[in-house]
Design a protein around this motif. Structure first.
Motif, PDB file in Angstrom:
ATOM      1  N   ILE A  84      94.446  -4.217  18.012  1.00 25.84           N
ATOM      2  CA  ILE A  84      94.723  -5.423  17.223  1.00 25.84           C
ATOM      3  C   ILE A  84      93.427  -6.012  16.651  1.00 25.84           C
ATOM      4  O   ILE A  84      93.340  -6.356  15.462  1.00 25.84           O
ATOM      5  CB  ILE A  84      95.457  -6.467  18.089  1.00 25.84           C
ATOM      6  CG1 ILE A  84      96.852  -5.958  18.447  1.00 25.84           C
ATOM      7  CG2 ILE A  84      95.554  -7.807  17.353  1.00 25.84           C
ATOM      8  CD1 ILE A  84      97.594  -6.840  19.426  1.00 25.84           C
ATOM      9  N   LEU A 139      92.340  -6.417  12.710  1.00 23.03           N
ATOM     10  CA  LEU A 139      92.208  -7.772  12.166  1.00 23.03           C
ATOM     11  C   LEU A 139      90.811  -8.057  11.656  1.00 23.03           C
ATOM     12  O   LEU A 139      90.607  -8.995  10.863  1.00 23.03           O
ATOM     13  CB  LEU A 139      92.584  -8.805  13.239  1.00 23.03           C
ATOM     14  CG  LEU A 139      94.052  -8.842  13.659  1.00 23.03           C
ATOM     15  CD1 LEU A 139      94.275  -9.928  14.699  1.00 23.03           C
ATOM     16  CD2 LEU A 139      94.962  -9.071  12.446  1.00 23.03           C
ATOM     17  N   ILE A 143     100.943  -4.352  11.661  1.00 19.37           N
ATOM     18  CA  ILE A 143      99.735  -5.021  11.159  1.00 19.37           C
ATOM     19  C   ILE A 143      99.327  -4.441   9.810  1.00 19.37           C
ATOM     20  O   ILE A 143      98.919  -5.176   8.904  1.00 19.37           O
ATOM     21  CB  ILE A 143      98.583  -4.876  12.179  1.00 19.37           C
ATOM     22  CG1 ILE A 143      98.926  -5.614  13.485  1.00 19.37           C
ATOM     23  CG2 ILE A 143      97.281  -5.432  11.613  1.00 19.37           C
ATOM     24  CD1 ILE A 143      97.885  -5.467  14.567  1.00 19.37           C
ATOM     25  N   ARG A 144      99.438  -3.138   9.677  1.00 19.62           N
ATOM     26  CA  ARG A 144      99.061  -2.507   8.392  1.00 19.62           C
ATOM     27  C   ARG A 144      99.968  -2.981   7.273  1.00 19.62           C
ATOM     28  O   ARG A 144      99.507  -3.168   6.122  1.00 19.62           O
ATOM     29  CB  ARG A 144      99.159  -0.976   8.529  1.00 19.62           C
ATOM     30  CG  ARG A 144      98.487  -0.228   7.384  1.00 19.62           C
ATOM     31  CD  ARG A 144      96.991  -0.469   7.411  1.00 19.62           C
ATOM     32  NE  ARG A 144      96.330   0.046   6.224  1.00 19.62           N
ATOM     33  CZ  ARG A 144      96.203  -0.613   5.072  1.00 19.62           C
ATOM     34  NH1 ARG A 144      96.709  -1.827   4.934  1.00 19.62           N
ATOM     35  NH2 ARG A 144      95.547  -0.074   4.066  1.00 19.62           N
ATOM     36  N   THR A 154      98.883  -6.743   6.465  1.00 22.12           N
ATOM     37  CA  THR A 154      97.582  -6.883   5.795  1.00 22.12           C
ATOM     38  C   THR A 154      97.608  -6.380   4.361  1.00 22.12           C
ATOM     39  O   THR A 154      96.654  -6.620   3.610  1.00 22.12           O
ATOM     40  CB  THR A 154      96.506  -6.112   6.588  1.00 22.12           C
ATOM     41  OG1 THR A 154      96.929  -4.747   6.763  1.00 22.12           O
ATOM     42  CG2 THR A 154      96.264  -6.757   7.934  1.00 22.12           C
TER      43      THR A 154
END
Length: 422
Positions: free
Chosen positions: A51, A55, A95-96, A99
């Motif tokens: 993570i 980030l 997350i990808r 973002t």
């Protein structure tokens, strides 16, 4: 070293932080015996590292986003198995997606599940191999990741990535995964050592408990055996009754030791009584006379009339304390005299037990009362620990003076309680 390399090294430090965090959590668990913290905390490293890496990525002028997410992803799948691997795949893609960047997201959708499934099969054998082979597999997987990512990026999505960027990225990833594997293996080895220490400590406690109970029970059994042997001699019926009664009392004391020994750990008196010190000394001396006679030791008693003076404590434990100290004095001599004096000074009663044994050094005196410290080859040291704890529970003190080769003197100082005060 260019800016990208420096930023990737910072990204690598982000990976190291959860590793040390997991180590600290385990140490806390070990020190404080926290049962709530179980094996789940090992997942802190790959999940948190993944993570943080995603980030805080490195963004180049070519608008490429670089990070070291593959290191925690690969190691998490190898060490954690398919369950942790599935969690890492979901976290990575989520997350990808958040973002942004369609091309990068689609590349991740192909590469991460493919590598993740491969890790599921490798992880079954990964734990059983040596550290060297683990490093080789880790480097090989990084190489496979780069080939797969390069192929998917260039051949499917027509992305152009500079060769110099790939070299830097690949070298840092290889160095990073080697360092992390070594660190993780060292930490896991420490975990295993601590687990073995915990088990060994538990076994040691069991052993000490068994030794302590046998030590305390052996004293009254020794006295009982002595009186039973004396019953075989030609003595009057009244004397035989007296010896038999004492033997039965000692057997009862052995039973009490078995039932109540655990209370000695805290030495919290259950039944406080007014005790005449002279009467308790005489009782103990009568109990231990057979052992003294057997060892050729003369017992000399000098007590004052303490009818008006009392100490407060638990009778059986106080007797056990005196018995332990006198018995140690007897066993320290091959012959000679052991004297017991009862003195009155101000607001205290003092019991002096002086032997003519081999004596002790100052270092040995300083360690008296420590659990399992003893000057006897066959002793456990628990009798003296109990004696110190009993006197302390009676608000008294023990002073020891000794000269090697001449003997040792134990001075037990206890506060006086007037008869009418209780």
């Amino acid at each position: 070293m260019n800016l990208m390399t420096k930023d990737l090294l910072i990204n690598f430090l982000i990976i190291l932080f959860p590793i040390f965090l997991a180590h600290v959590i385990y140490l806390v668990k070990y020190v404080y015996r926290l049962k709530a913290i179980r094996g789940w905390f090992l997942a802190i490293f790959p999940i948190l590292s993944l993570i943080l890496c995603m980030l805080f990525p490195v963004v180049t002028e070519e608008h490429f986003v670089w990070d070291l997410r593959w290191i925690p992803f690969i190691l998490g799948g190898l060490y954690g198995g398919y369950r942790l691997g599935m969690i890492l795949i979901v976290i990575t893609l989520l997350i990808r997606y958040v973002t942004g960047g369609e091309s990068g997201f689609y590349v991740a959708c192909i590469t991460f599940p493919f590598i993740g499934v491969s890790l599921f099969f490798i992880s079954k054998y990964y734990q059983k191999i040596s550290v060297g082979k683990k490093i080789v597999i880790g480097v090989a997987l990084i190489f496979l990741v780069h080939i797969l990512t390069d192929y998917v990026s260039t051949q499917i999505f027509d992305l152009v990535i500079g060769i110099s960027l790939w070299k830097q990225y690949f070298i840092i990833q290889v160095i990073g995964i080697v360092i992390v594997i070594i660190l993780w293996e060292v930490i896991m080895a420490n975990f295993q050592v601590l687990e073995k220490l915990v088990k060994a400590e538990k076994l040691q406690i069991v052993g000490h408990l068994a030794a302590s109970i046998s030590h305390e029970v052996r004293n009254p059994l020794t006295v009982t055996r002595g009186y039973l042997q004396m019953l075989r001699e030609d003595v009057s019926p009244q004397t035989k009754v007296k010896y038999a009664n004492i033997a039965l009392q000692e057997l009862d004391r052995a039973t009490d030791v078995i039932n109540d020994y655990l209370t000695f750990a805290s030495i919290c008196p259950e039944k406080m009584e007014r005790l005449r010190t002279s009467a308790e000394i005489n009782h103990v001396v009568n109990s231990i006379k057979p052992l003294a006679s057997k060892n050729g030791i003369d017992l000399k008693i000098s007590v004052f009339d303490d009818e008006a003076y009392y100490v407060v404590g638990e009778r059986k434990k106080f007797q056990q304390c005196l018995f332990n100290i006198i018995k140690n004095g007897i066993e320290s001599m091959s012959e000679g005299e052991l004297s017991i004096h009862l003195l009155h000074a101000a607001a205290t009663i003092q019991i002096k037990i002086q032997d003519q044994g081999r004596g002790m050094s100052q270092e040995q005196i300083n360690r008296l009362g420590e659990p399992y410290f003893t000057t006897e080859n066959a002793g456990t040291g628990l009798g003296m620990m109990v004696s110190y704890s009993v006197i302390k529970s009676m608000e008294g003190t023990i002073y020891v003076s000794s000269v090697q080769g001449e003997g040792t003197c134990f001075s037990l100082n206890l506060p006086i309680h007037a008869h009418e005060s209780m």
